[in-house]
Enzyme design. Structure first.
Site, PDB file in Angstrom:
ATOM      1  N   LYS A  78      -0.766  -9.397   3.717  1.00 15.31           N
ATOM      2  CA  LYS A  78      -0.090  -8.831   4.890  1.00 15.31           C
ATOM      3  C   LYS A  78      -1.044  -7.917   5.630  1.00 15.31           C
ATOM      4  O   LYS A  78      -1.708  -7.075   5.014  1.00 15.31           O
ATOM      5  CB  LYS A  78       1.172  -8.064   4.482  1.00 15.31           C
ATOM      6  N   ASP A  81      -0.631  -6.231   0.332  1.00 13.65           N
ATOM      7  CA  ASP A  81      -1.079  -5.564   1.551  1.00 13.65           C
ATOM      8  C   ASP A  81      -2.597  -5.479   1.577  1.00 13.65           C
ATOM      9  O   ASP A  81      -3.225  -5.173   0.557  1.00 13.65           O
ATOM     10  CB  ASP A  81      -0.521  -4.146   1.625  1.00 13.65           C
ATOM     11  N   GLU A 133      -1.350  -5.383   9.258  1.00 10.58           N
ATOM     12  CA  GLU A 133      -0.560  -4.643  10.234  1.00 10.58           C
ATOM     13  C   GLU A 133      -1.144  -4.791  11.635  1.00 10.58           C
ATOM     14  O   GLU A 133      -2.360  -4.843  11.811  1.00 10.58           O
ATOM     15  CB  GLU A 133      -0.501  -3.157   9.857  1.00 10.58           C
ATOM     16  N   ASP A 141       0.829  -1.198   0.000  1.00  9.55           N
ATOM     17  CA  ASP A 141       0.000   0.000   0.000  1.00  9.55           C
ATOM     18  C   ASP A 141       0.870   1.257   0.000  1.00  9.55           C
ATOM     19  O   ASP A 141       0.356   2.378  -0.060  1.00  9.55           O
ATOM     20  CB  ASP A 141      -0.999   0.002   1.157  1.00  9.55           C
ATOM     21  N   SER A 142       2.186   1.058   0.006  1.00 10.48           N
ATOM     22  CA  SER A 142       3.121   2.156  -0.246  1.00 10.48           C
ATOM     23  C   SER A 142       2.859   2.799  -1.595  1.00 10.48           C
ATOM     24  O   SER A 142       3.339   3.903  -1.871  1.00 10.48           O
ATOM     25  CB  SER A 142       4.567   1.642  -0.192  1.00 10.48           C
ATOM     26  N   GLU A 175       9.261  -3.499  10.735  1.00 14.56           N
ATOM     27  CA  GLU A 175       9.633  -2.213  10.143  1.00 14.56           C
ATOM     28  C   GLU A 175      10.081  -1.249  11.237  1.00 14.56           C
ATOM     29  O   GLU A 175       9.401  -1.074  12.249  1.00 14.56           O
ATOM     30  CB  GLU A 175       8.459  -1.600   9.378  1.00 14.56           C
TER      31      GLU A 175
END
Length: 269
Positions: A109, A80, A111, A41-42, A178
């Protein structure tokens, strides 16, 4: 395909991961030997020009996952789950995760630690491979008060270890750290039974990930930020500067990760 990757990691081979958002780069990265393509999602920042990842939608992630799958169907693809797509309801999380798998992802993924463990367990129990993302979590940037290192205190490091162990018990296949002190990430890696991926988390992880635009040295912040005012994150390295071509830059990155020469201490906290 995911099992082959996990077997490599189990044998001690470092995992080289890069973000990827389209078919052309997917093909190039796969041919250069990248083990995992992360549809991150970057993309909200490096593709869409936003200040963070918070406005990335499920439709964005589905679209870019499909593109990457078209370019590299024989390489592991991780996607993501964007903000708002999994945190509030396990059933919704499963529906969205299955949609990303149908678009071409092999693993998703999510978070967060403690409060996301049961969501991870539910996804795994319903056949969706999961990577847990701990440490600095970009979707919580506002809550965390900005881009700050996580796990710096003994208490927070112990919480992170407990979260990682709980995620492994829930069945996740991988854990990504991260912006975590290198010693903390290395310690946790040694005490859980799945591969770990680091970004700003030192060389003690099972593998590394970088944002492709950082590897190429072409990201300079949002459009309203002057390039000379942008400061690349500590964990980024411009591999294109010395390589002479995009292809060679990616090959150099893969080789550096495999050899354990990247990241260096200067890239870590």
């Amino acid at each position: 395909m995911l099992n082959t990757l996990l077997t490599k990691a189990g044998a001690g081979e470092k995992i080289a991961m890069l973000t990827c958002y389209d078919a052309t780069f997917a093909k190039l990265l796969a041919l250069a030997g990248v083990d995992v393509l992360l549809v991150g999602d970057s993309l909200g920042m490096v593709v869409q020009g936003a200040a963070n990842t918070l406005d990335v939608t499920m439709q964005d992630m589905i679209y870019h996952t499909r593109l990457v799958a078209k370019g590299a169907s024989a390489t592991v693809i991780m996607s993501d789950m964007p903000a708002g797509s999994y945190e509030h309801d396990k059933t919704t999380a499963l529906t969205n995760a299955q949609t990303l798998i149908a678009a071409g992802a092999h693993i998703v993924k999510i978070e967060g630690g403690g409060d996301m463990v049961e969501t991870a367990r539910y996804l795994v129990e319903n056949g969706v491979p999961v990577c847990a993302h701990l440490g600095f979590t970009p979707q919580s940037v506002e809550k965390l008060g900005g881009y700050k290192i996580q796990g710096k205190t003994e208490e927070s490091a112990q919480i992170m270890l407990a979260d990682a162990q709980a995620m492994v018990q829930a069945g996740v296949d991988m854990v990504l750290f991260e912006m975590v002190p290198a010693a903390v990430a290395a310690h946790i890696t040694q005490h859980i039974g799945v591969p770990t991926i680091g970004i700003g988390a030192g060389a003690g992880c099972s593998g590394q990930v970088m944002v492709l635009q950082d590897l190429l040295g072409i990201y300079t912040g949002t459009a309203d930020k002057a390039p000379q005012d942008y400061k690349a994150p500590r964990f980024a390295q411009n591999f294109l500067q010395q390589a002479g071509s995009v292809q060679q830059a990616v090959v150099d990155y893969v080789q550096a990760v495999k050899a354990g020469s990247f990241p260096e201490d200067r890239h870590s906290y």
